[in-house]
Design an enzyme around this catalytic site. Structure first.
Site, short mmCIF file in Angstrom:
data_model
loop_
_atom_site.label_atom_id
_atom_site.label_comp_id
_atom_site.label_asym_id
_atom_site.label_seq_id
_atom_site.Cartn_x
_atom_site.Cartn_y
_atom_site.Cartn_z
N LYS A 52 14.37 -8.87 18.44
CA LYS A 52 14.35 -7.46 18.03
C LYS A 52 15.49 -6.68 18.70
CE LYS A 52 9.41 -7.75 17.15
NZ LYS A 52 8.02 -7.45 17.53
N GLN A 96 4.77 -5.26 22.65
CA GLN A 96 4.61 -6.59 22.05
C GLN A 96 3.21 -7.14 22.33
OE1 GLN A 96 6.87 -7.89 20.02
NE2 GLN A 96 5.80 -9.81 19.67
N ASP A 119 5.68 0.05 14.72
CA ASP A 119 4.91 -1.14 14.33
C ASP A 119 3.87 -0.81 13.26
OD1 ASP A 119 5.52 -3.64 15.44
OD2 ASP A 119 4.62 -3.14 17.37
#
Ligand code: GUN
Length: 292
Positions: A52, A96, A119
């Site tokens: 990412k 994460q 997200d």
């Protein structure tokens, strides 16, 4: 059989995003800034987060990577999330997953400001998605929708079987495919670990979205001719031919089923790159404050 090339599609998206960044710079505006928080040293999570950050570099975004110790308390993490919420330099950020067991994932997800939740895991964003309102879409389902669209795969009226009901992939995927939209308008069956006779459902499917985390699970006797298979699995399996001693395998047994499929995604090079490209698109939306 046609291979759905997620790598190529993600590169096309990166080209568009680079152009957007160039325009922002020309106008002397702030470029998008994505921050990522990672806790502990789960090797798969490290790989994903590094990818990412690398994608940010590729498209010209600013990025921040915060690596935290496995032993950080929930309270300390929530405090950092609050600081990121307040930090006007950061457009969007992610924590994460998975988290260490002593940290409550729901608390963390809900602590992230919905406006910065690139997200798309916050209940506000998931609720807006359900109501067909503008929202950040979870990156993996969002990427899959773009793969279906880019390959002109007909979804309307088709029976889509989603295997796996995670908050990250299966649940939002089932909602997006059933929505009155294009792609969408599918008849959706959501299967999971407690489904009896799973192959009864997969054999009826026109489209299978497979997200169960079991390598080589989907075999040719479980599908009908001409099915579209979207393989979300990224499993590490032992390999004697690689230096690292492992290789990546999907949830589908690609070699066993490929010739029976009309379309199939490879692993690696399928859904994975599109997840990251979608996160980059969400970060641009966050930079523009377009959804709220
Ligand atoms: N773990 C696996 N996939 C994801 C994702 O898309 N976002 C976050 N934050 N964690 C993940």
């Amino acid at each position: 059989m046609k291979l759905i090339d997620g790598k190529k599609l993600s590169e096309e998206i990166y080209t568009q995003l680079k152009n957007e960044v160039a325009l922002l710079k020309e106008e002397r505006k702030k470029v998008p800034h994505l921050a990522a928080i990672i806790i502990g040293n789960n090797p798969a999570s490290q790989t994903y987060v590094n990818a990412k950050i690398k994608a940010c570099e590729q498209v010209g975004y600013e990025s921040t990577l915060l690596q935290l110790d496995e032993k950080i308390t929930e309270m300390e993490l929530l405090k950092i999330i609050d600081e990121f919420n307040q930090n006007t330099s950061i457009d969007g950020f992610i924590v994460q997953l998975p988290l260490p067991k002593h940290i409550d994932e729901n608390k963390v997800t809900q602590a992230i400001a919905p406006q910065k939740d690139v997200d798309g895991f916050h209940p506000v964003n998931l609720g807006r998605m359900l109501l067909n309102l503008p929202s950040y879409l979870p990156a993996t389902p969002f990427g899959i929708m773009k793969m279906l669209a880019a390959n002109n795969i007909e979804t309307q009226g088709k029976h889509c079987v989603v295997v796996g009901r995670s908050h990250i992939v299966g649940s939002p995927m089932s909602v997006l495919l059933a929505r009155n939209s294009s792609p969408g308008n599918c008849t959706v069956t959501l299967c999971h670990s407690k489904t009896d006779n799973l192959s009864y459902f997969t054999r009826q499917a026109d489209i299978i979205i497979l997200a169960i985390g079991k390598p080589y699970y989907l075999k040719r006797d479980m599908i009908k001719n001409g099915v579209v298979v979207i393989d979300v699995g990224i499993n590490r399996v032992p390999s004697s031919t690689t230096k690292s001693g492992f290789k990546l395998a999907g949830d589908a047994d690609f070699d066993d089923i490929a010739d029976k499929c009309s379309f199939i995604t490879p692993v690696p090079g399928g859904v994975g790159p599109m997840t990251i490209a979608s996160l980059m698109q969400n970060t641009l939306l966050a930079n523009r404050n377009e959804l709220y």
